[in-house]
Design an enzyme around this catalytic site. Structure first.
Site: not given
Ligand SMILES: Cc1cc2nc3c(=O)[nH]c(=O)nc-3n(C[C@H](O)[C@H](O)[C@H](O)COP(=O)(O)OP(=O)(O)OC[C@H]3O[C@@H](n4cnc5c(N)ncnc54)[C@H](O)[C@@H]3O)c2cc1C
Length: 401
Positions: A105, A355, A380-382
């Protein structure tokens, strides 16, 4: 008459990827880069990772060591960057993530998000000012796109940049930002108007008045990585802080695509390390008077995991070759990220079962990898976002909203 034994037939056991002979698909330079990074991980990182994970730290001095290793912005040309091909960059990510997703990362954010945003969208002055220092690890970068209320949908961002004379003044909050508290410079994405194209990138030196990074604590995942909230409170920047070539959301999304490519390979490193750990453990663990590896149920698990690991590796190399031909499409990267992270997480969890009780401690890597991969699945996109982007590619219909 004696049967002629093939060289492979003489071998009694294989490491999982040897069975696929994927090394055959790499050239000498690529194999050498992978071996060099693997050695660094084995000698410098692996002996310490348990302690860093437990204490939730990533020592700042590692940045210079990564710089010396040549992995920071390694796929970029000039400005002190190594200029390797995409496959080599992917292999380096894989070896780093075999150590811990936190290391990969750090390198992904520095090289593919911070440096790439400057490399692709910056002015010559911005490139000369930041890229050589970032490549050497003398400076650390972060990338602020996500906000507390807008992760999967960054188009909704509220962070604003307004003109004041020739200056820009930024206000807003960014969330979950990797390297936030370590960074010397943040690439911050902000709204400059109300239209979709009114999103710009700004290089914010982190010692600018009004900029604060607050570290996020109590994480159960990616503990050997710094994650932060960034607060921008009337951060005043000169006009030259704007990335001149970045116009609209497609700019940050193109940076994410670079980093996702690293994850396609990287996640397999965590899976490979989990699987190798589980095979070694199960070979020496006796249950019901026999080694755990001698049971069919165990062998079924190992065989299934090896098949998924190898398929993922073939996909990663294939996407790397297409990327090196400059023909890879975002939805193809989505395929790779979706599949390889999903399978890597399943493999790490399955390895943990082999394990037994030992698998819940930091002595063994699989549960640490599984916990880390929960973050990798999200950032980087769920998975859901990548499913939707593949769905859109197949049907022509966007189902995001
Ligand atoms: C450890 C860590 C490091 C990170 N580092 C960075 C970084 O360096 N820079 C940066 O900019 N970001 C960073 N992120 C942020 C990361 O990219 C976001 O957490 C991620 O894009 C998801 O956004 P959210 O957490 O707001 O979840 P949400 O967008 O609130 O999503 C919650 C859930 O809803 C689902 N969902 C959302 N929209 C829909 C839809 N239309 N249909 C169905 N399901 C949906 C999602 O898939 C997810 O399961 C980091 C996150 C983590 C955990």
């Amino acid at each position: 008459m004696t049967a002629t034994a093939t060289p492979a037939a003489k071998k009694s056991t294989y490491r999982p990827l040897e069975l696929f002979d994927t090394d055959r698909l790499l050239d000498d330079d690529e194999r050498e880069i992978a071996a060099t990074v693997r050695k660094f991980v084995d000698t410098r990182l692996r002996p310490n990772v348990g302690e860093w994970f437990e204490s939730a730290t990533l020592p700042r001095e590692l940045a210079k060591e990564f710089g010396k290793l040549g992995v920071l912005g390694m796929h970029l040309q000039g400005y002190g960057c190594a200029g390797t091909n995409a496959v080599s960059y992917g292999l380096a990510c894989m070896e780093l993530e075999a150590g811990d997703s936190g290391f990969r990362s750090f390198v992904s954010v520095q090289g593919s998000l911070s440096m790439f945003s400057i490399y692709r969208y910056g002015s010559e002055e911005q490139k000369n000012e930041w890229l050589p220092r970032l490549a050497a690890g003398d400076a650390i970068g972060c990338f602020g796109l996500t906000e507390p209320d807008f992760g999967s949908n960054p188009a909704g961002m509220r962070t604003r940049a307004r003109r004041d004379g020739s200056d820009w003044v930024l206000n807003g909050t960014k969330m979950w930002i990797t390297n936030g508290n370590l960074a010397d410079v943040a690439t911050v994405w902000a709204r400059t108007g109300n239209g979709d194209r009114d999103i710009s990138g700004f290089l914010v030196p982190t010692d600018t008045p009004g900029f604060t990074a607050n570290e996020i604590h109590r994480k159960l995942s990616l503990r050997a990585s710094v994650t932060s909230e960034l607060v921008l409170d009337n951060v005043r920047l000169p006009g030259s802080a704007q990335l001149p070539l970045a116009e609209g959301l497609s700019a940050p999304l193109s940076c994410l695509n670079e980093a996702r490519f690293g994850i396609v390979f990287g996640s397999l490193g965590a899976a490979r390390d989990s699987l190798e750990t589980a095979i070694d453990y199960a070979g020496s663990r006796e249950v019901f008077d026999k080694p755990l590896t001698s049971y069919q149920l165990t062998q079924e698990k190992l065989a299934n995991m090896t098949v998924e690991l190898g398929k993922g590796m073939l996909l990663a190399i294939h996407l790397g070759r297409i990327k090196d031909a400059e023909e890879v499409r975002p939805e193809q990267i989505s395929l790779g990220k979706l599949n390889n992270v999903r399978e890597a997480l399943a493999i790490a969890r399955e390895c943990r079962t082999l394990l037994g009780g030992s698998g819940i401690t930091l002595e063994y890597s699989p549960l640490r990898h599984a916990n880390n991969l929960e973050s990798v699945l999200t950032y980087e996109g769920t998975s859901e976002m990548h499913l939707l982007s593949i769905g859109k590619a197949l049907t022509g219909q966007a189902a995001f909203r």
